[in-house]
Design a protein around this motif. Structure first.
Motif, short mmCIF file in Angstrom:
data_model
loop_
_atom_site.label_atom_id
_atom_site.label_comp_id
_atom_site.label_asym_id
_atom_site.label_seq_id
_atom_site.Cartn_x
_atom_site.Cartn_y
_atom_site.Cartn_z
N LEU A 73 8.46 0.16 -6.91
CA LEU A 73 8.67 -0.23 -5.52
C LEU A 73 7.51 0.13 -4.61
O LEU A 73 6.89 1.19 -4.76
CB LEU A 73 9.94 0.44 -4.98
N CYS A 74 7.24 -0.74 -3.66
CA CYS A 74 6.29 -0.44 -2.59
C CYS A 74 6.95 0.56 -1.65
O CYS A 74 8.07 0.35 -1.18
CB CYS A 74 5.94 -1.72 -1.84
N PHE B 156 8.27 -4.85 -8.16
CA PHE B 156 7.24 -5.57 -8.90
C PHE B 156 7.40 -5.34 -10.40
O PHE B 156 7.90 -4.31 -10.83
CB PHE B 156 5.84 -5.12 -8.43
N PRO B 157 6.93 -6.31 -11.21
CA PRO B 157 7.11 -6.22 -12.67
C PRO B 157 6.14 -5.28 -13.36
O PRO B 157 6.39 -4.84 -14.47
CB PRO B 157 6.91 -7.66 -13.14
N LYS C 250 1.34 -14.42 -30.59
CA LYS C 250 1.26 -14.93 -29.23
C LYS C 250 2.01 -14.00 -28.29
O LYS C 250 3.16 -13.65 -28.53
CB LYS C 250 1.84 -16.34 -29.15
N LYS C 251 1.35 -13.60 -27.23
CA LYS C 251 1.91 -12.62 -26.31
C LYS C 251 3.09 -13.20 -25.55
O LYS C 251 3.05 -14.33 -25.05
CB LYS C 251 0.84 -12.16 -25.32
N THR C 252 4.15 -12.42 -25.48
CA THR C 252 5.32 -12.81 -24.69
C THR C 252 5.52 -11.79 -23.57
O THR C 252 5.01 -10.67 -23.63
CB THR C 252 6.59 -12.88 -25.55
N HIS C 253 6.29 -12.18 -22.57
CA HIS C 253 6.50 -11.33 -21.41
C HIS C 253 8.01 -11.20 -21.19
O HIS C 253 8.69 -12.17 -20.88
CB HIS C 253 5.83 -11.94 -20.18
N SER C 254 8.49 -9.98 -21.37
CA SER C 254 9.92 -9.71 -21.23
C SER C 254 10.22 -9.16 -19.84
O SER C 254 9.58 -8.20 -19.40
CB SER C 254 10.37 -8.72 -22.31
N CYS C 255 11.16 -9.76 -19.16
CA CYS C 255 11.53 -9.31 -17.81
C CYS C 255 12.25 -7.96 -17.91
O CYS C 255 13.26 -7.85 -18.62
CB CYS C 255 12.45 -10.33 -17.14
N PRO C 256 11.76 -6.92 -17.23
CA PRO C 256 12.39 -5.60 -17.31
C PRO C 256 13.76 -5.54 -16.63
O PRO C 256 14.53 -4.62 -16.88
CB PRO C 256 11.39 -4.69 -16.59
N PHE D 7 10.19 -13.35 -11.94
CA PHE D 7 10.44 -12.01 -11.42
C PHE D 7 10.42 -12.00 -9.90
O PHE D 7 11.29 -11.43 -9.24
CB PHE D 7 9.41 -11.01 -11.96
N ALA D 8 9.41 -12.67 -9.33
CA ALA D 8 9.26 -12.67 -7.87
C ALA D 8 10.43 -13.35 -7.18
O ALA D 8 10.98 -12.85 -6.19
CB ALA D 8 7.95 -13.35 -7.48
#
Length: 335
Positions: free
Chosen positions: A111-112, A119-120, A219-225, A241-242
């Motif tokens: 968090l900001c 943010f991810p 191949k790189k994947t991106h998992s949403c936390p 995410f945004a």
């Protein structure tokens, strides 16, 4: 602030929190705070700022923000600063910024510490944090920067009349097109490098494709936390995410589609409006987006970026080169 509060300073060279005093790195922020509590009860304040550039800001974990003297808890840096000034006599000049960027890590969220946006990853949070401290604005184009040094560097590379500088080799060119031609034909000036064989690439996506096809990397994947959804595209993940978890969304009034930035929304709306605001000064053809015009301008350039190694024909645009290869050399697969 650093001496009398639990605003724990850190460096961010990679994706973890690095202690400014002993350079130990921690992927888990709770372990970082435990380390600061146990290992650095006493320290030299000057050491915390040693890595900061001139006029730079110190990054600090402000998740558990307390006064070190009386242990009173606070939510904001300004509140603990006022407390130290009013209740403990440690005078603080409020005419200036406190010099600390507050990060918060609560319930696995990044968090900001100013606007509480989520943010991810740390890098995106760090870039966002700088947006709250952009006090130096370019009079030429309106871009803003955190430090005067950053502004001066921007001016040097972007706004010296009749001069464009390559950021990697520092060669100077008399036009933006000449600089682009130089970068296109100079692999040593390409931005992305393979960490296995050191070959350089102009685009991040080309480097990732190289790692997969040449070096056999998965191949790189991106998992949403937040929800665990997996994406093969980094951009798709960031937009998800945004718009889904960070409360950031710019909604198209025509179709309701959501975008993570105002710029992306503006690029999309031309689909509905049909406006073509970008004109070619050579042939007067118009385009809906600046990127389309930039790509088109290569048609008018004398420099040929793509060459067929089989028949030595040269082409301005990749699409023309690919069309040629498919038509005249269909036996070649990876061109």
């Amino acid at each position: 602030m650093v001496k009398y509060s639990t605003a724990y300073p850190f460096r961010l060279p990679e994706t973890s929190l690095m202690c400014v005093y002993c350079c130990e790195s921690y992927a888990d922020s709770s372990y970082f705070r435990k380390h600061m509590d146990e290992e650095h009860e006493t320290f030299k304040v000057e050491t915390a700022f040693a890595h900061c550039p001139y006029e730079g800001y110190l990054k600090a974990d402000c998740t558990d923000l307390r006064c070190r003297i009386c242990r009173q808890k606070f939510k904001k840096l300004d509140d603990v600063a006022k407390h130290l000034n009013d209740d403990h006599g440690h005078k603080i000049n409020f005419d200036f910024h406190l010099g600390i960027q507050p990060f918060k890590f609560e319930n696995d969220k990044l968090l900001c510490g100013i606007c509480d946006k989520n943010f991810p990853c740390l890098r995106q949070l760090s870039r966002h944090m700088s947006s709250h401290y952009q006090n130096f604005t370019c009079e030429e184009c309106g871009k803003s920067y955190t430090t005067n040094g950053s502004l001066q560097q921007h001016m040097r590379f972007s706004h010296i009349p009749n001069e464009r500088i390559c950021r990697r080799c520092k060669k100077t060119f008399n036009s933006l097109e000449a600089k682009r031609e130089h970068v296109e034909s100079s692999p040593k000036c390409w931005s992305y490098q393979c960490f296995v064989c050191s070959i350089r690439f102009m685009k991040w996506s080309a480097k990732e494709q190289h790692l997969t096809t040449v070096h056999g990397h998965a191949k790189k994947t991106h998992s949403c936390p937040e929800c665990g959804k997996v994406f093969t595209s980094r951009n798709s993940y960031r937009v998800h995410f945004a718009t889904t978890h960070a409360g950031v969304s710019f909604v198209c009034s025509w179709c309701g589609r959501k975008f993570s930035t105002k710029r992306h929304l503006e690029q999309h709306t031309v689909v509905h409006t049909g406006l073509k605001l970008f004109d070619c000064h050579v042939c007067m053809k118009s385009f809906p987006r600046k990127a389309n015009l930039t790509q088109h301008m290569w048609i008018h350039s004398e420099y040929k970026r793509f060459e067929c190694n089989l028949c030595n024909k040269q082409f301005n645009q990749r699409v023309s080169y690919k069309s040629h290869m498919k038509t005249h050399h269909p036996e070649i697969q990876n061109f």
